[in-house]
Design a protein around this motif. Structure first.
Motif, short mmCIF file in Angstrom:
data_model
loop_
_atom_site.label_atom_id
_atom_site.label_comp_id
_atom_site.label_asym_id
_atom_site.label_seq_id
_atom_site.Cartn_x
_atom_site.Cartn_y
_atom_site.Cartn_z
N MET A 26 68.65 63.07 17.83
CA MET A 26 69.86 63.74 17.39
C MET A 26 70.83 62.68 16.87
N LYS A 27 71.44 62.97 15.74
CA LYS A 27 72.44 62.07 15.15
C LYS A 27 73.68 62.88 14.79
N VAL A 28 74.83 62.25 14.99
CA VAL A 28 76.12 62.89 14.74
C VAL A 28 76.97 61.99 13.84
N LEU A 29 77.67 62.61 12.93
CA LEU A 29 78.69 61.91 12.14
C LEU A 29 80.00 62.66 12.25
N ILE A 30 81.08 61.91 12.43
CA ILE A 30 82.44 62.45 12.45
C ILE A 30 83.23 61.68 11.40
N ASN A 31 84.01 62.40 10.60
CA ASN A 31 84.82 61.74 9.57
C ASN A 31 86.22 62.33 9.59
N GLU A 32 87.21 61.46 9.77
CA GLU A 32 88.62 61.88 9.78
C GLU A 32 89.28 61.70 8.42
N ASP A 33 88.61 61.05 7.49
CA ASP A 33 89.21 60.69 6.20
C ASP A 33 89.02 61.82 5.18
N ILE A 34 89.67 62.93 5.44
CA ILE A 34 89.50 64.14 4.64
C ILE A 34 90.03 63.97 3.22
N TYR A 35 91.00 63.10 3.04
CA TYR A 35 91.57 62.90 1.70
C TYR A 35 91.12 61.59 1.08
N ARG A 74 69.34 62.08 4.52
CA ARG A 74 68.80 60.91 3.81
C ARG A 74 68.38 59.84 4.83
N GLU A 75 69.26 59.53 5.78
CA GLU A 75 69.01 58.45 6.74
C GLU A 75 67.92 58.80 7.76
N GLU A 76 67.90 60.03 8.23
CA GLU A 76 67.00 60.41 9.31
C GLU A 76 65.66 60.98 8.83
N TYR A 77 65.66 61.63 7.66
CA TYR A 77 64.47 62.33 7.21
C TYR A 77 64.00 61.92 5.82
N GLY A 78 64.73 61.04 5.15
CA GLY A 78 64.36 60.60 3.82
C GLY A 78 64.52 61.68 2.75
N ILE A 79 65.32 62.70 3.03
CA ILE A 79 65.53 63.80 2.07
C ILE A 79 66.65 63.38 1.12
N MET A 80 66.34 63.30 -0.15
CA MET A 80 67.30 62.82 -1.13
C MET A 80 67.98 63.95 -1.91
#
Length: 193
Positions: free
Chosen positions: A1-10, A53-59
């Protein structure tokens, strides 16, 4: 399982990003009346693209199909489970090899009537006795939403009984204490982070 959080909405060019995503997601993003909604919709999709892309190579840009309650899955990849969430403070994405749910919510004040409608008695007591009631409420709310998103059933009228022993919850509060996110997995799942 991998998670990404991004606060830089703008922190990205919305027009460029809209051109780089699938037509399906672009149409969804443009249904939002306000720019914040458009940006969070696009950013969530960008996070998903990055993890695929990073986990499954799906481009290629993923296309979604939806169950009867609106839960998306990736066409052609039933083995990949994902979930997206966004609020005014952050955007979250999780991918996994097993069912998963994620919810992110801004910490904010709430009405007592909402607590009584959505929380069982034990949860209500914990919120009332917490040093920061708003954080305690949002913590429970994200747990419930993440569990419902994992199940793919949508919000129903019985929110009081959503948190059960069937689930494991990973709850995190942002360093600035402006939002909380929760990841929900099935108990005994083999894909712990």
């Amino acid at each position: 399982m991998k998670v990404l959080i991004n606060e830089d909405i703008y922190g990205f060019d919305l027009e460029v990003a809209l051109a780089e995503i699938s037509e399906q997601r672009r149409e969804q993003a443009l249904k939002f009346k306000y720019e914040l909604g458009q940006r969070t919709c696009v950013l969530a999709y960008q996070l998903l693209k990055q993890l695929l892309r990073e986990e499954y190579g799906i481009m290629e840009n993923p296309l979604f199909e939806y169950n009867e309650h609106g839960k998306p899955s990736i066409i052609g990849h039933p083995e990949i489970f994902f979930n997206l969430s966004h609020c005014r403070e952050a955007v979250a994405c999780v991918v996994s090899d097993a069912p998963v749910g994620i919810d992110v919510e801004a910490v904010r004040e709430f009405k007592d009537s909402l607590v009584h409608y959505t929380m069982n008695e034990a949860e209500q007591r914990q919120i009332e006795n917490a040093p920061n009631a708003a954080e305690a409420f949002i913590r429970f709310w994200t747990m419930k939403e993440a569990a419902l998103k994992l199940a793919g059933t949508g919000i129903d009228n019985n929110l009081k009984d959503v948190i059960t022993d069937d689930y494991d919850f990973d709850v995190a509060i942002s360093p600035r204490r402006t939002y909380i996110y929760t990841i929900c997995t099935l108990k005994n799942s083999l894909n712990k982070a």
